[in-house]
Design a protein around this motif. Structure first.
Motif, PDB file in Angstrom:
ATOM      1  N   THR B   5       0.821  -1.200   0.000  1.00 33.56           N
ATOM      2  CA  THR B   5       0.000   0.000   0.000  1.00 33.56           C
ATOM      3  C   THR B   5       0.856   1.250   0.000  1.00 33.56           C
ATOM      4  N   MET B   7       2.182   2.536   2.593  1.00 38.53           N
ATOM      5  CA  MET B   7       2.000   3.313   3.816  1.00 38.53           C
ATOM      6  C   MET B   7       2.965   2.855   4.905  1.00 38.53           C
ATOM      7  N   GLU B  26      -2.778   8.704   9.347  1.00 39.46           N
ATOM      8  CA  GLU B  26      -4.044   8.004   9.127  1.00 39.46           C
ATOM      9  C   GLU B  26      -3.785   6.509   9.313  1.00 39.46           C
ATOM     10  N   LEU B  27      -4.572   5.873  10.159  1.00 37.22           N
ATOM     11  CA  LEU B  27      -4.359   4.458  10.437  1.00 37.22           C
ATOM     12  C   LEU B  27      -5.268   3.585   9.578  1.00 37.22           C
ATOM     13  N   THR B  28      -4.675   2.748   8.747  1.00 35.54           N
ATOM     14  CA  THR B  28      -5.505   1.748   8.085  1.00 35.54           C
ATOM     15  C   THR B  28      -5.558   0.541   9.011  1.00 35.54           C
ATOM     16  N   ASP B  29      -6.469  -0.381   8.740  1.00 36.86           N
ATOM     17  CA  ASP B  29      -6.582  -1.566   9.578  1.00 36.86           C
ATOM     18  C   ASP B  29      -5.267  -2.351   9.588  1.00 36.86           C
ATOM     19  N   SER B  30      -4.604  -2.441   8.421  1.00 37.18           N
ATOM     20  CA  SER B  30      -3.379  -3.245   8.382  1.00 37.18           C
ATOM     21  C   SER B  30      -2.237  -2.573   9.139  1.00 37.18           C
ATOM     22  N   ILE B  31      -2.192  -1.230   9.129  1.00 39.42           N
ATOM     23  CA  ILE B  31      -1.148  -0.537   9.908  1.00 39.42           C
ATOM     24  C   ILE B  31      -1.403  -0.754  11.407  1.00 39.42           C
ATOM     25  N   GLU B  58      -7.867  10.983  14.638  1.00 42.90           N
ATOM     26  CA  GLU B  58      -9.143  11.687  14.460  1.00 42.90           C
ATOM     27  C   GLU B  58     -10.365  10.805  14.663  1.00 42.90           C
ATOM     28  N   ILE B  59     -10.219   9.494  14.475  1.00 44.30           N
ATOM     29  CA  ILE B  59     -11.339   8.616  14.809  1.00 44.30           C
ATOM     30  C   ILE B  59     -10.826   7.300  15.409  1.00 44.30           C
ATOM     31  N   VAL B  60     -11.604   6.769  16.353  1.00 45.06           N
ATOM     32  CA  VAL B  60     -11.346   5.424  16.867  1.00 45.06           C
ATOM     33  C   VAL B  60     -12.624   4.632  16.630  1.00 45.06           C
ATOM     34  N   ASP B  61     -12.589   3.692  15.721  1.00 45.35           N
ATOM     35  CA  ASP B  61     -13.780   2.874  15.467  1.00 45.35           C
ATOM     36  C   ASP B  61     -13.620   1.537  16.190  1.00 45.35           C
ATOM     37  N   PHE B  63     -12.834  -1.371  15.231  1.00 49.51           N
ATOM     38  CA  PHE B  63     -11.649  -2.161  14.875  1.00 49.51           C
ATOM     39  C   PHE B  63     -10.424  -1.678  15.639  1.00 49.51           C
ATOM     40  N   ARG B  66     -10.573  -2.467  19.257  1.00 48.27           N
ATOM     41  CA  ARG B  66     -10.253  -3.856  19.539  1.00 48.27           C
ATOM     42  C   ARG B  66      -8.744  -4.096  19.482  1.00 48.27           C
TER      43      ARG B  66
ATOM     44  N   ASP C  14      -8.361  -1.987   2.387  1.00 46.41           N
ATOM     45  CA  ASP C  14      -8.439  -1.173   3.606  1.00 46.41           C
ATOM     46  C   ASP C  14      -7.887   0.225   3.391  1.00 46.41           C
ATOM     47  N   THR C  43     -16.796   8.191  11.660  1.00 49.74           N
ATOM     48  CA  THR C  43     -16.643   6.909  12.361  1.00 49.74           C
ATOM     49  C   THR C  43     -17.692   5.900  11.874  1.00 49.74           C
ATOM     50  N   GLU C  47     -16.993   2.216   9.962  1.00 49.15           N
ATOM     51  CA  GLU C  47     -17.585   0.922  10.331  1.00 49.15           C
ATOM     52  C   GLU C  47     -18.301   0.284   9.141  1.00 49.15           C
ATOM     53  N   GLY C 101     -13.560  -6.337  14.666  1.00 51.04           N
ATOM     54  CA  GLY C 101     -14.104  -5.314  15.548  1.00 51.04           C
ATOM     55  C   GLY C 101     -14.629  -5.913  16.828  1.00 51.04           C
ATOM     56  N   LEU C 102     -15.377  -5.133  17.568  1.00 54.94           N
ATOM     57  CA  LEU C 102     -15.873  -5.566  18.874  1.00 54.94           C
ATOM     58  C   LEU C 102     -17.315  -6.020  18.799  1.00 54.94           C
TER      59      LEU C 102
END
Lengths: 283, 125, 140
Positions: B5, B7, B26-31, B58-61, B63, B66, C14, C43, C47, C101-102
């Motif tokens: 990617t 990144m 910016e955090l992707t899921d893989s990072i 800026e966001i915590v979702d 994923f 977890r 992603d 956000t 999701e 995720g949770l």
């Protein structure tokens, strides 16, 4: 001009076009136009022309008792600005509705007076339907406008009513007064969290001495706020739980989770001072 | 994964016995997953704690929440504690609205507070 | 209510989820959302985009700006042609997770927006449509 079945609307359309000027002159003297267009009668007459024209199109379309016809968009556009101005001037939706309803009388009177006997009956019915539709559209606009105003006022009020006090170095407090609904909770949360950042606060005190009632909903709001404070890395303590409120909490079986609570603001401050220096939170 | 990617991974610094990851991108899921792997491996080499600075996030979702909880769980086993610091108000409000918490994690306002928290050893509640 | 132009974004990796977040942030800023409102809708989008990628096998997002007399909102429509969801109620409930995720993905996203609709059936793919309004534009 003869009126066949369903031709009442067409007769009204012709009539409105023919009597455009007289009607606009009469409407310009009514409250709705007069109160909005204070800069001069010409402007009021001009605005009235616009509304007469829009209604003419609706009558031409034929479906005078249907509030969903596209032809009503022009009517809405002509009314919306006036109604917004009336609401801003403090007129309530029922008052505005009454002012819109006033527009009906001159129309009906003119139709009754001026149309030939053969046309009159159907035209009167169509004109009555048309003006009824106008009143509904006016009500719809003023109610949706009212919703926006109430929301704005409530927001302003809760912002004003939510001061965050710095009680000590790194200790802030919010004295909550009145009921805690979800809109209010949002404002309290935002204001408090911003204050935690600005003041580098380690402890936030939520004082609920002025909250008349703690039910499950309010308890939930308090817990949300406490949780957000903790996520931010500060600690939260709820103070001002009067004996009868404590009793209610127990009777309702409300679980305040592991929120730290103290009876008075002074007790909470004492607890806060004990925390400062270690300045810790746990999610 | 990151090479593909283009990144960067989140860089992890060792400050004595403490690991510090400061998320500046910016955090992707893989990072995020790569950060978990890096921290877990480095913690295994001996650490008293892990600090993750999210002041630029800026966001915590769900994923990312977890992944953060998994980092805490892994470092706890390796005898350290994980402190997340600097969460922004809009992020905290959004997490609360969603019903998300950070189970097993400690939180602090600033990097300084986070270090003090790791040093303190015992955590009060 | 009038609708403005639609922006369409692919969701196949992603990295593209990150692209979705950025595009939704820009749309929210343009519609006058506060920072908290932006964060909520971004956000929720994160999701839902992940849901599209992981459960739907990829898909796309349409962003539409909505204009009303009292403010602008944004509508996000996530579509995939994946296997669909057999039990929507369960998928929306907290704690339901298929390993990512949770278990708060769909249900959590629903709490962050004013309107939420899901159209799905086994074998038919899934479309999730959400609408967000700034405070005041939707009765508070």
């Amino acid at each position: 001009m003869t009126v066949a079945e369903n031709g009442g609307a067409a007769a009204v359309a012709d009539f409105l076009r023919a009597r455009r000027e007289q009607l606009a002159q009469q409407w310009a003297d009514l409250t709705l136009f007069r109160a909005v267009h204070t800069s001069g009668r010409d402007v009021a007459v001009h605005a009235a022309h616009r509304l007469v024209d829009a209604l003419t199109e609706v009558a031409r379309d034929g479906r005078v008792d249907d509030v969903t016809v596209p032809a009503l968009d022009q009517v809405r556009a002509a009314l919306a600005q006036m109604i917004a101005a009336r609401s801003q001037a403090g007129a309530t939706p029922p008052q505005v509705a009454a002012e819109v309803a006033e527009l009906k009388r001159p129309v009906i009177a003119m139709v009754g007076r001026e149309l030939a006997d053969a046309d009159r009956g159907a035209a009167l019915i169509a004109a009555t339907d048309l003006m009824g539709t106008l009143r509904l559209v006016g009500m719809e606009i003023s109610l949706s406008d009212e919703g926006a105003i109430v929301a704005r006022q409530r927001r302003q009020l809760s912002e004003v009513a939510t001061p965050v006090l710095k009680l000590w170095d790194r200790v802030v407090a919010v004295p909550l007064i009145g009921t805690l609904d979800s809109a209010r909770t949002q404002v309290v949360m935002e204001t408090l969290l911003e204050a935690i950042v600005d003041q580098h606060a380690a402890v936030a005190i939520l004082d609920i001495t002025g909250v008349p009632l703690v039910d499950t909903v309010v308890a939930q709001h308090l817990m949300k706020t406490a949780l957000a404070v903790r996520l931010m890395g500060a600690r939260c303590v709820v103070s001002g739980i009067r004996p009868q409120i404590a009793q209610t909490i127990v009777q309702l079986g409300i679980d305040l989770g592991d929120i730290t609570t103290r009876a008075t603001l002074a007790d909470a401050l004492e607890w806060a001072l004990g925390q400062v220096g270690t300045s810790i939170g746990r999610a | 994964m990151n090479a593909a990617t283009g990144m960067r991974r989140v860089s992890v610094h060792r400050l004595g016995e403490v690991l510090l990851a400061s998320i500046q991108q910016e955090l992707t899921d893989s990072i995020a997953v790569a950060l978990r792997q890096d921290l877990t491996e480095m913690a295994a080499a001996g650490t008293r704690g892990v600090i993750i600075d999210i002041s630029q996030v800026e966001i915590v979702d769900s994923f990312l929440a977890r992944v953060l909880a998994e980092i805490a769980a892994a470092t706890r086993i390796l005898a350290g504690r994980t402190v997340v610091c600097g969460m922004r108000p809009p992020v905290a409000i959004t997490m609360v609205e969603m019903g998300l918490g950070l189970p097993g994690l400690h939180t602090a306002r600033s990097l300084e507070d986070a270090l003090a928290l790791v040093e303190a050893g015992e955590v009060g509640r | 209510m009038t609708t403005a132009a639609v922006t369409t974004l692919p969701i196949t990796s992603d990295l593209e989820i990150a692209g979705v977040r950025q595009a939704v942030r820009e749309a929210a800023v343009a519609a006058g959302f506060s920072l908290v409102e932006q964060t909520k809708v971004v956000t929720a989008a994160s999701e839902l985009a992940r849901n599209t990628l992981v459960h739907g096998g990829g898909g796309r997002l349409e962003i539409t700006r909505l204009d009303r007399p009292h403010g602008q909102g944004i509508r996000l429509r996530f579509r995939d042609e994946g296997p669909g969801i057999a039990d929507v109620e369960t998928a929306l409930s907290d704690g339901y997770t298929t390993g990512h995720g949770l278990g708060l993905g769909l249900g959590g996203a629903r709490r962050l927006v004013q309107e939420f609709a899901i159209d799905t059936a086994p074998g038919r793919g899934t479309t999730v449509t959400v609408t967000a309004w700034p405070r005041g534009a939707w009765g508070g």
